[in-house]
Design an enzyme around this catalytic site. Structure first.
Site, PDB file in Angstrom:
ATOM      1  CG  ASP A  63      -1.800   1.238   1.262  1.00 20.26           C
ATOM      2  OD1 ASP A  63      -1.651   2.126   0.397  1.00 20.26           O
ATOM      3  OD2 ASP A  63      -2.656   1.324   2.167  1.00 20.26           O
ATOM      4  CB  SER A 143      -2.699  13.608 -13.938  1.00 21.65           C
ATOM      5  OG  SER A 143      -3.787  13.861 -14.806  1.00 21.65           O
ATOM      6  CE1 TYR A 156      -6.094  11.142 -10.359  1.00 21.23           C
ATOM      7  CE2 TYR A 156      -6.149  12.882 -11.998  1.00 21.23           C
ATOM      8  CZ  TYR A 156      -5.745  11.622 -11.598  1.00 21.23           C
ATOM      9  OH  TYR A 156      -4.978  10.852 -12.449  1.00 21.23           O
ATOM     10  CE  LYS A 160      -2.333  11.527 -10.301  1.00 19.21           C
ATOM     11  NZ  LYS A 160      -1.389  10.395 -10.175  1.00 19.21           N
TER      12      LYS A 160
HETATM   13  N1  LIG Z   1      -5.985   6.666 -16.937  1.00 12.42           N
HETATM   14  C1  LIG Z   1      -5.902   7.977 -17.086  1.00 12.42           C
HETATM   15  O1  LIG Z   1      -6.668   8.579 -17.844  1.00 12.42           O
HETATM   16  C2  LIG Z   1      -4.849   8.757 -16.347  1.00 12.42           C
HETATM   17  C3  LIG Z   1      -4.592  10.066 -16.774  1.00 12.42           C
HETATM   18  C4  LIG Z   1      -3.602  10.807 -16.121  1.00 12.42           C
HETATM   19  C5  LIG Z   1      -2.898  10.245 -15.089  1.00 12.42           C
HETATM   20  N2  LIG Z   1      -3.154   8.968 -14.692  1.00 12.42           N
HETATM   21  C6  LIG Z   1      -2.341   8.422 -13.599  1.00 12.42           C
HETATM   22  O2  LIG Z   1      -1.559   7.361 -14.095  1.00 12.42           O
HETATM   23  C7  LIG Z   1      -1.278   6.407 -13.061  1.00 12.42           C
HETATM   24  C8  LIG Z   1      -1.647   5.016 -13.544  1.00 12.42           C
HETATM   25  O3  LIG Z   1      -3.027   4.986 -13.830  1.00 12.42           O
HETATM   26  P1  LIG Z   1      -3.745   3.849 -14.708  1.00 12.42           P
HETATM   27  O4  LIG Z   1      -4.662   4.570 -15.604  1.00 12.42           O
HETATM   28  O5  LIG Z   1      -2.746   2.905 -15.221  1.00 12.42           O
HETATM   29  O6  LIG Z   1      -4.656   3.198 -13.564  1.00 12.42           O
HETATM   30  P2  LIG Z   1      -5.111   1.705 -13.227  1.00 12.42           P
HETATM   31  O7  LIG Z   1      -6.306   1.865 -12.375  1.00 12.42           O
HETATM   32  O8  LIG Z   1      -5.180   0.880 -14.462  1.00 12.42           O
HETATM   33  O9  LIG Z   1      -3.885   1.170 -12.339  1.00 12.42           O
HETATM   34  C9  LIG Z   1      -3.596   1.708 -11.079  1.00 12.42           C
HETATM   35  C10 LIG Z   1      -2.944   0.630 -10.239  1.00 12.42           C
HETATM   36  O10 LIG Z   1      -2.576   1.228  -8.976  1.00 12.42           O
HETATM   37  C11 LIG Z   1      -2.870   0.281  -7.965  1.00 12.42           C
HETATM   38  N3  LIG Z   1      -3.065   0.972  -6.678  1.00 12.42           N
HETATM   39  C12 LIG Z   1      -4.078   1.785  -6.335  1.00 12.42           C
HETATM   40  N4  LIG Z   1      -3.922   2.196  -5.059  1.00 12.42           N
HETATM   41  C13 LIG Z   1      -2.780   1.628  -4.601  1.00 12.42           C
HETATM   42  C14 LIG Z   1      -2.092   1.655  -3.359  1.00 12.42           C
HETATM   43  N5  LIG Z   1      -2.563   2.356  -2.322  1.00 12.42           N
HETATM   44  N6  LIG Z   1      -0.947   0.965  -3.243  1.00 12.42           N
HETATM   45  C15 LIG Z   1      -0.465   0.242  -4.287  1.00 12.42           C
HETATM   46  N7  LIG Z   1      -1.080   0.151  -5.469  1.00 12.42           N
HETATM   47  C16 LIG Z   1      -2.233   0.836  -5.628  1.00 12.42           C
HETATM   48  C17 LIG Z   1      -4.130  -0.419  -8.437  1.00 12.42           C
HETATM   49  O11 LIG Z   1      -4.307  -1.669  -7.776  1.00 12.42           O
HETATM   50  C18 LIG Z   1      -3.876  -0.551  -9.924  1.00 12.42           C
HETATM   51  O12 LIG Z   1      -3.233  -1.778 -10.240  1.00 12.42           O
HETATM   52  C19 LIG Z   1      -2.075   6.885 -11.853  1.00 12.42           C
HETATM   53  O13 LIG Z   1      -1.230   7.574 -10.977  1.00 12.42           O
HETATM   54  C20 LIG Z   1      -3.107   7.818 -12.456  1.00 12.42           C
HETATM   55  O14 LIG Z   1      -3.555   8.788 -11.525  1.00 12.42           O
HETATM   56  C21 LIG Z   1      -4.112   8.200 -15.298  1.00 12.42           C
END
Ligand SMILES: NC(=O)c1ccc[n+]([C@@H]2O[C@H](COP(=O)([O-])OP(=O)(O)OC[C@H]3O[C@@H](n4cnc5c(N)ncnc54)[C@H](O)[C@@H]3O)[C@@H](O)[C@H]2O)c1
Length: 256
Positions: A63, A143, A156, A160
């Site tokens: 975590d 982000s 959020y 970020k």
């Molecule tokens: N998807 C989008 O549109 C987007 C856009 C901008 C930024 N992001 C950022 O990119 C990163 C990856 O996002 P993604 O889209 O691949 O998301 P995703 O939901 O596919 O993957 C996120 C992963 O983080 C893990 N996770 C969540 N909380 C956790 C914790 N407390 N400890 C350990 N693991 C934890 C989840 O289990 C999951 O496997 C994130 O930081 C997200 O905020 C995503």
């Protein structure tokens, strides 16, 4: 791109069970790194580890918002693959559009803890090992929402923004130790997270992806997890050896 850009390197990727973290872990292993796949969802992280070339992946449950859990992750990394050369902080949680007066204290704290405090915790435990090696690359996935706000994404966006500024503060602090710290700002990306930004049923989520997200990207398409992995590979490798404190928007022009 394929080759051996990370040959012999130890990399930790948080959030490696899904989306961008998963794509990054796979690309890093293909480029020769030993990868610790750190995620809250251990079962899914183990599945991704099985997809990596023999012996190059090791799944750990963590975590990222919990200090003891992060300390244990770094200890296990050192024990299994040696001190980390690369740390990619990809784990994160979304926020469904919520008016500020309806956002609970619990939601605020969780979003700030997982998306921002976690970067302090992983740095706190990984940096001593990087200092001892006099090298390291930390890549924080923030982000485009960290520099360009959207209504209802209050916590959020704040989390970020904090991630971006902490990265810059660490970049200047750690430069004398040859530890680089950079940020990737993804735009709306085709991962399981995307739909969770939208309040509504399946149909509303699908419509929202098109109307809200794709239409906000000048290049007219969603970002793919592999696009983020390629950027992370550049920042992890010596190709970027003179780059630190940089904020790279990988967003199809959304941030313009
Ligand atoms: N998807 C989008 O549109 C987007 C856009 C901008 C930024 N992001 C950022 O990119 C990163 C990856 O996002 P993604 O889209 O691949 O998301 P995703 O939901 O596919 O993957 C996120 C992963 O983080 C893990 N996770 C969540 N909380 C956790 C914790 N407390 N400890 C350990 N693991 C934890 C989840 O289990 C999951 O496997 C994130 O930081 C997200 O905020 C995503």
């Amino acid at each position: 791109m394929s080759g051996q850009l990370l040959q012999g390197k130890t990399a930790i990727v948080t959030g490696a069970a899904s989306g961008m973290g998963k794509a990054t872990a796979k690309l890093f292993a293909a480029e020769g790194a030993n990868v610790v796949l750190a995620d809250l969802n251990k079962e899914a992280a183990v599945q991704v580890a099985l997809e990596l070339p023999d012996g190059r992946g090791h799944a750990v449950q963590v975590d990222v918002a919990d200090d003891e859990s992060v300390a244990a992750l770094i200890q296990e990394t050192v024990a299994v693959f040696g001190a980390p050369d690369v740390l990619v902080n990809c784990a994160g949680v979304p926020q469904a559009f919520t008016p500020i007066e309806e956002l609970t204290l619990e939601q605020w704290d969780r979003i700030m803890s997982v998306n921002a405090k976690s970067l302090y915790l992983t740095a706190r435990h990984a940096v001593p090992h990087m200092k001892a090696k006099a090298r390291g690359s930390i890549i924080n996935i923030a982000s485009i929402a960290g520099i360009r706000a959207r209504p209802g994404l209050n916590a959020y966006c704040a989390s970020k923004g904090a991630a971006i500024m902490l990265s810059k503060a660490l970049a200047i602090e750690l430069a004398p130790y040859q530890i680089r710290v950079n940020v990737i700002n993804p735009g709306p990306a085709e991962t399981p997270m995307l739909g969770k930004f939208i309040n509504g049923d399946e149909q509303e989520v699908e419509a929202g992806k098109k109307d809200i997200f794709i239409s906000s990207v000048p290049l007219g398409m969603l970002i793919q997890p592999e696009d983020i992995a390629q950027a992370a590979l550049y920042l992890a490798s010596d190709l970027s050896k003179i780059v630190t404190g940089e904020v790279m928007n990988v967003d199809g022009g959304r941030g313009i």
